[in-house]
Design an enzyme around this catalytic site. Structure first.
Site, PDB file in Angstrom:
ATOM      1  N   LYS A   1       0.863  -1.111  -0.052  1.00 23.18           N
ATOM      2  CA  LYS A   1      -0.214  -0.063  -0.002  1.00 23.18           C
ATOM      3  C   LYS A   1       0.797   1.287   0.049  1.00 23.18           C
ATOM      4  O   LYS A   1       0.292   2.514  -0.445  1.00 23.18           O
ATOM      5  CB  LYS A   1      -0.928  -0.018   1.234  1.00 23.18           C
ATOM      6  CG  LYS A   1      -1.896  -1.327   0.954  1.00 23.18           C
ATOM      7  CD  LYS A   1      -3.244  -1.109   2.090  1.00 23.18           C
ATOM      8  CE  LYS A   1      -4.264  -2.073   1.537  1.00 23.18           C
ATOM      9  NZ  LYS A   1      -3.838  -3.624   1.696  1.00 23.18           N
TER      10      LYS A   1
HETATM   11  C1  LIG Z   1      -4.420  -4.501   1.144  1.00 22.08           C
HETATM   12  C2  LIG Z   1      -3.631  -5.746   0.738  1.00 22.08           C
HETATM   13  C3  LIG Z   1      -3.895  -7.075   0.099  1.00 22.08           C
HETATM   14  C4  LIG Z   1      -5.194  -6.840  -1.114  1.00 22.08           C
HETATM   15  O1  LIG Z   1      -5.178  -5.864  -1.838  1.00 22.08           O
HETATM   16  P1  LIG Z   1      -6.281  -5.153  -2.739  1.00 22.08           P
HETATM   17  O2  LIG Z   1      -5.814  -4.228  -3.426  1.00 22.08           O
HETATM   18  O3  LIG Z   1      -7.400  -4.891  -1.604  1.00 22.08           O
HETATM   19  O4  LIG Z   1      -6.876  -6.443  -3.573  1.00 22.08           O
HETATM   20  C5  LIG Z   1      -3.106  -8.024   0.274  1.00 22.08           C
HETATM   21  N1  LIG Z   1      -1.997  -8.001   0.608  1.00 22.08           N
HETATM   22  C6  LIG Z   1      -1.640  -7.368   1.545  1.00 22.08           C
HETATM   23  C7  LIG Z   1      -0.463  -7.267   2.506  1.00 22.08           C
HETATM   24  C8  LIG Z   1      -2.440  -6.039   1.830  1.00 22.08           C
HETATM   25  O5  LIG Z   1      -2.065  -5.029   2.931  1.00 22.08           O
END
Ligand SMILES: *Cc1c(COP(=O)(O)O)cnc(C)c1O
Length: 474
Positions: free
Chosen positions: A120
């Site tokens: 993120k």
């Molecule tokens: C947020 C997250 C995901 C999922 O990503 P999306 O964009 O919601 O599909 C997968 N792995 C981790 C470690 C995350 O923080």
């Protein structure tokens, strides 16, 4: 470039207009009115670029209301090796999203080398700089209000700390996050960051955010904003690393690759879909879920059946414990031929807690490259153990979801990139369970649990959070 709503009833707006908002007024999500197309000559020109120049090449085609020189500056101060420095041995931080070869035609694409050790940061860091720029231009401020169970909140805080015109109010369930996640957030001492530990569970915190956002007068007066996963600025930033990963493992543009993407809200893999629509030669886009397999069910059967909180499992890949994929509507809009009326019809049932079925479109899913699979806790533990034994690489539980499904659906003649969405240090307990050892942690974070913490404990009360925002806004 204008942005339109998936429900077809909102006016087209520019990038800066949609950046600070959430849903379109008609309840839909914003998408560009068309996808810019990269030709073979474009791909050849992009192939040798570093991450920053590649990001500018792509984003300047989607963001045309920020002067090019300013956009370049924003990108150049975001994607720095020192910000994305938690690399693995043998990787180069200058690559920003370096790959790690496991074996012939099997790679990790490392997206988790930023400040909070999860992918993120790739989008949120850019969003922080974009927010600051647009707010300053418009002489505006915003109070970002969110609820988190871990990854999103910390990524938002590290991106927004110290930013002019931005305050962050982040609600989390009191004493329910891991010690590491709590320390990451609560050790921030910046004046514009407010951590609020809500006496309750995540859903209580989420309900408080929803109640404040539904109070239109309060929302307008206190300029309540959000940085949740439907924000177009986050999606667009994520498109870049699909290109970067592609160029890292191919020699010419006639080659195709597969991506395996651990998925929850469908934000990450939606960016892959958009990269493909812009001309990136992607063969398969593999949607990998955990036991919360609503998306896997859709891609196998054509039925989309979101589940409520009570039917969402708590798993060892908690950031994917989502049963209503908020970005999924963006893909369905393309799938139904960009027909807003059709999307409104489908979501009229979803928005009331129902489901929809589009079996007749199943053959078309293949045209978009989508396939899917899911994993269980036992699968993840086994994948973590086998990856350590075979390649001497420790992966986290979310990445293990992706790798497990990738190995199932892989064509060994085509390069496969598994998106690494978090570093194992972030999910220590699961790694100890799988390997009987504590995962390595970046040295600079070794002491993080012992740093002084700044947070407020609050009852799960809408009035309490409103009062708090009012007080801190003065
Ligand atoms: C947020 C997250 C995901 C999922 O990503 P999306 O964009 O919601 O599909 C997968 N792995 C981790 C470690 C995350 O923080």
């Amino acid at each position: 470039m204008k942005y339109i709503s998936t429900r077809g009833l909102s006016p087209a707006l520019s990038f800066s207009d949609i950046l600070l908002g959430g849903l379109a007024p008609d309840g839909g999500l914003y998408l560009p009115e068309n996808y810019p197309q990269f030709s073979d000559a474009d791909l050849s020109a992009m192939r040798g670029l570093n991450y920053r120049d590649l990001a500018f090449y792509i984003l300047s085609r989607l963001i045309d209301d920020i002067p090019a020189a300013d956009l370049k500056n924003i990108i150049n101060k975001t994607y720095l090796a020192e910000v994305y420095g938690y690399i693995r041995a043998g990787q180069n931080a200058e690559d920003i999203t370096p790959t790690l070869k496991l074996e012939r035609n099997l790679y990790l694409l490392s997206l988790s080398n930023g400040p909070t050790l999860a992918f993120k940061d790739m989008a949120m860091q850019l969003l922080g700089n974009l927010f600051e720029y647009v707010l300053k231009k418009r002489s505006e401020t915003t109070n970002i209000l969110g609820a988190t169970s871990g990854d999103t909140g910390s990524a938002a805080e590290y991106a927004m700390r110290g930013k002019q015109g931005v305050r962050v109010f982040m609600l989390s369930p009191h004493q329910k996050m891991s010690r590491f996640q709590t320390a990451q957030m609560f050790s921030l001492q910046d004046d514009n960051i407010f951590n609020i530990a809500v006496k309750g569970v995540f859903d209580d915190a989420q309900d408080m955010v929803k109640a404040v956002s539904n109070d239109a007068a309060f929302k307008a007066k206190y300029k309540i904003g959000a940085v949740n996963s439907i924000n177009w600025g986050r999606i667009v930033a994520q498109v870049v690393y699909y290109f970067k990963g592609y160029f890292a493992v191919t020699e010419n543009n006639s080659q195709k690759v597969d991506f395996a993407v651990p998925s929850g809200n469908f934000g990450n893999v939606c960016a892959g879909h958009i990269a493909r629509m812009m001309g990136l030669p992607i063969n398969q886009l593999i949607v990998a879920t955990n036991e919360n397999d609503v998306l896997d069910e859709f891609f196998k059967t054509g039925t989309y059946r979101p589940r409520g909180a009570a039917n969402t499992y708590h798993t060892s890949s908690p950031s994917m414990d989502i049963s209503k994929a908020s970005n999924f509507e963006r893909f369905v809009y393309d799938l139904v031929g960009r027909d807003g009326a059709k999307v409104r019809e489908l979501w009229s049932s979803v928005d009331k807690g129902g489901a929809f079925e589009i079996k007749e479109l199943l053959p078309q899913l293949a045209d978009y490259g989508f396939v899917s699979g899911s994993s269980s806790h036992a699968n993840r533990m086994q994948t973590i153990r086998e990856t350590k034994a075979k390649y001497n690489v420790v992966i986290d539980t979310h990445t293990a979801d992706g790798l497990k499904v990738a190995l199932q659906l892989r064509n060994k003649d085509i390069p496969m990139l598994v998106l690494e969405t978090a570093l194992p240090a972030k999910f220590e307990d699961a790694i100890i369970e799988a390997l009987g050892q504590v995962p390595e942690r970046p040295a600079s974070l070794n002491n993080i649990e012992n740093l002084p913490q700044k947070f407020e404990v609050m009852d799960a009360s809408v009035d309490a959070i409103k009062d708090f925002i009012v007080t801190k806004s003065q």
